[in-house]
Design an enzyme around this catalytic site. Structure first.
Site, PDB file in Angstrom:
ATOM      1  N   ARG A  37      64.897  85.735  90.396  1.00 39.65           N
ATOM      2  CA  ARG A  37      64.657  86.526  89.185  1.00 39.65           C
ATOM      3  C   ARG A  37      63.235  86.231  88.717  1.00 39.65           C
ATOM      4  O   ARG A  37      62.951  85.114  88.283  1.00 39.65           O
ATOM      5  CB  ARG A  37      65.686  86.141  88.115  1.00 39.65           C
TER       6      ARG A  37
ATOM      7  N   LYS B  66      58.896  79.839  83.139  1.00 35.09           N
ATOM      8  CA  LYS B  66      59.649  79.026  82.184  1.00 35.09           C
ATOM      9  C   LYS B  66      58.903  77.750  81.794  1.00 35.09           C
ATOM     10  O   LYS B  66      57.939  77.354  82.428  1.00 35.09           O
ATOM     11  CB  LYS B  66      61.043  78.692  82.750  1.00 35.09           C
TER      12      LYS B  66
HETATM   13  C1  YH5 Z   1      68.162  82.746  84.431  1.00 34.28           C
HETATM   14  O1  YH5 Z   1      67.590  81.691  84.733  1.00 34.28           O
HETATM   15  N1  YH5 Z   1      66.869  83.371  82.312  1.00 34.28           N
HETATM   16  S1  YH5 Z   1      66.163  84.707  80.046  1.00 34.28           S
HETATM   17  C2  YH5 Z   1      61.450  81.351  78.549  1.00 34.28           C
HETATM   18  C3  YH5 Z   1      60.233  81.561  79.173  1.00 34.28           C
HETATM   19  C4  YH5 Z   1      60.136  82.397  80.254  1.00 34.28           C
HETATM   20  C5  YH5 Z   1      61.262  83.033  80.716  1.00 34.28           C
HETATM   21  C6  YH5 Z   1      59.077  79.880  77.927  1.00 34.28           C
HETATM   22  N2  YH5 Z   1      68.036  85.215  81.897  1.00 34.28           N
HETATM   23  C7  YH5 Z   1      67.812  83.524  83.285  1.00 34.28           C
HETATM   24  O2  YH5 Z   1      63.609  84.267  81.576  1.00 34.28           O
HETATM   25  N3  YH5 Z   1      69.533  85.118  83.801  1.00 34.28           N
HETATM   26  C8  YH5 Z   1      67.044  84.401  81.480  1.00 34.28           C
HETATM   27  O3  YH5 Z   1      59.041  80.990  78.753  1.00 34.28           O
HETATM   28  C9  YH5 Z   1      68.523  84.673  83.023  1.00 34.28           C
HETATM   29  N4  YH5 Z   1      69.186  83.227  85.186  1.00 34.28           N
HETATM   30  C10 YH5 Z   1      69.851  84.375  84.882  1.00 34.28           C
HETATM   31  N5  YH5 Z   1      70.853  84.764  85.688  1.00 34.28           N
HETATM   32  C11 YH5 Z   1      64.998  83.347  79.889  1.00 34.28           C
HETATM   33  C12 YH5 Z   1      63.698  83.560  80.594  1.00 34.28           C
HETATM   34  C13 YH5 Z   1      62.500  82.843  80.079  1.00 34.28           C
HETATM   35  C14 YH5 Z   1      62.583  82.001  79.001  1.00 34.28           C
END
Ligand code: YH5
Length: 262
Positions: free
Chosen positions: A237, A203
């Site tokens: 996750r 993230k």
């Molecule tokens: C979460 O924290 N996050 S989707 C931006 C990125 C990298 C990854 C800029 N679904 C979560 O993974 N479900 C997502 O790079 C989730 N907890 C739960 N329970 C966002 C994501 C991401 C966004």
């Protein structure tokens, strides 16, 4: 919990579902690497993202759920839409992972009428605009108070406590400082009697700390996941299962922690 990407299906002309096939290979590798839950949906909710139309989301997600249910690990589906939840559960999904904490009308009822587990996540605002100017008086207190309130609503509707997992929602309507404070205060949330899920993999907060591009955040993501585990998180996750397993193995070897729980 391994993040399984579901990409829009590019019609290949060979009669095979290309994206479900790619997801299956990705899932099999994640299990070999030590994943014990597969989360389908992934990055549909990046900051600034628009919501996906229902019919497109169903077409992407449901074939992948069907392709992965026989792998022998629980399938989680990352969605805010009750229709997707219902079809995913019918297709064999064991967990609903909702970044909106079942606030969409009809979502609580769908989960209550099933025996699926559910992850309730905190988010300030909506994905499209949530990073514009997030404000908190005390981020950990406000996240906890939201989760406590939504927990009561969901349990009142008939979802047993044993089916519920909580998530502070890293990156969802939070500045870097909010995310770091929330991470520091994780033990508080992890001692409320519910398993806590932490998702920080790749993230923006990892990018902000390390200065790395999104494809070069594996090491820092694994380190952060291990720290979350040390602070009491029950579910991690992640994109990079093998690297996360290695980090947990070092913790286990040094501190005799029971990482088989993960
Ligand atoms: C979460 O924290 N996050 S989707 C931006 C990125 C990298 C990854 C800029 N679904 C979560 O993974 N479900 C997502 O790079 C989730 N907890 C739960 N329970 C966002 C994501 C991401 C966004």
């Amino acid at each position: 919990m391994a993040i399984i990407n579901v990409t829009p299906d590019s019609f290949s002309g060979d009669g095979l579902n290309g994206s479900a096939d790619a997801a299956l290979r990705q899932a099999e590798q994640a299990i070999r690497d030590g994943a014990t839950i597969l989360d389908i949906g992934g990055e549909s909710t990046r900051p600034g993202s628009e919501s996906v139309p229902l019919k497109d989301e169903l077409a992407r997600v449901i074939p992948v759920v069907r392709a992965l249910v026989s792998l022998g690990v629980p399938i989680s589906v990352d969605t805010v839409k009750p229709e997707v939840m219902e079809e995913a559960i019918a297709a064999g999904a064991a967990i609903i992972n909702d970044i909106n904490a079942l606030r969409e009308p009809g979502a609580i009822e769908v989960v209550a009428q099933s025996d699926a587990g559910v992850c309730l996540m905190h988010m300030q605002g909506q994905p499209r605009t949530m990073q514009q100017e997030p404000v908190y008086r005390n981020v950990a207190e406000e996240v906890e108070s939201f989760l406590r309130q939504q927990l009561a609503v969901v349990m009142q509707a008939g979802v047993a406590a044993e089916r519920i997992c909580l998530d502070p929602g890293f990156g969802f309507g939070k500045t870097l400082e909010h995310n770091l404070q929330l991470f520091r205060d994780l033990p508080q949330l992890c001692h409320k009697g519910f398993p806590v899920l932490v998702g920080v993999s790749r993230k923006t907060m990892i990018g902000a700390v390390t200065g790395r591009a999104v494809n070069a955040r594996m090491v820092a993501s694994a380190a952060a996941a291990m720290l979350a585990a040390q602070k009491g998180a029950a579910v991690l996750r992640v994109h990079d299962v093998a690297a996360t397993r290695d980090a947990l193995a070092m913790w286990a070897a040094i501190d005799c922690a029971d990482v088989t729980a993960y």
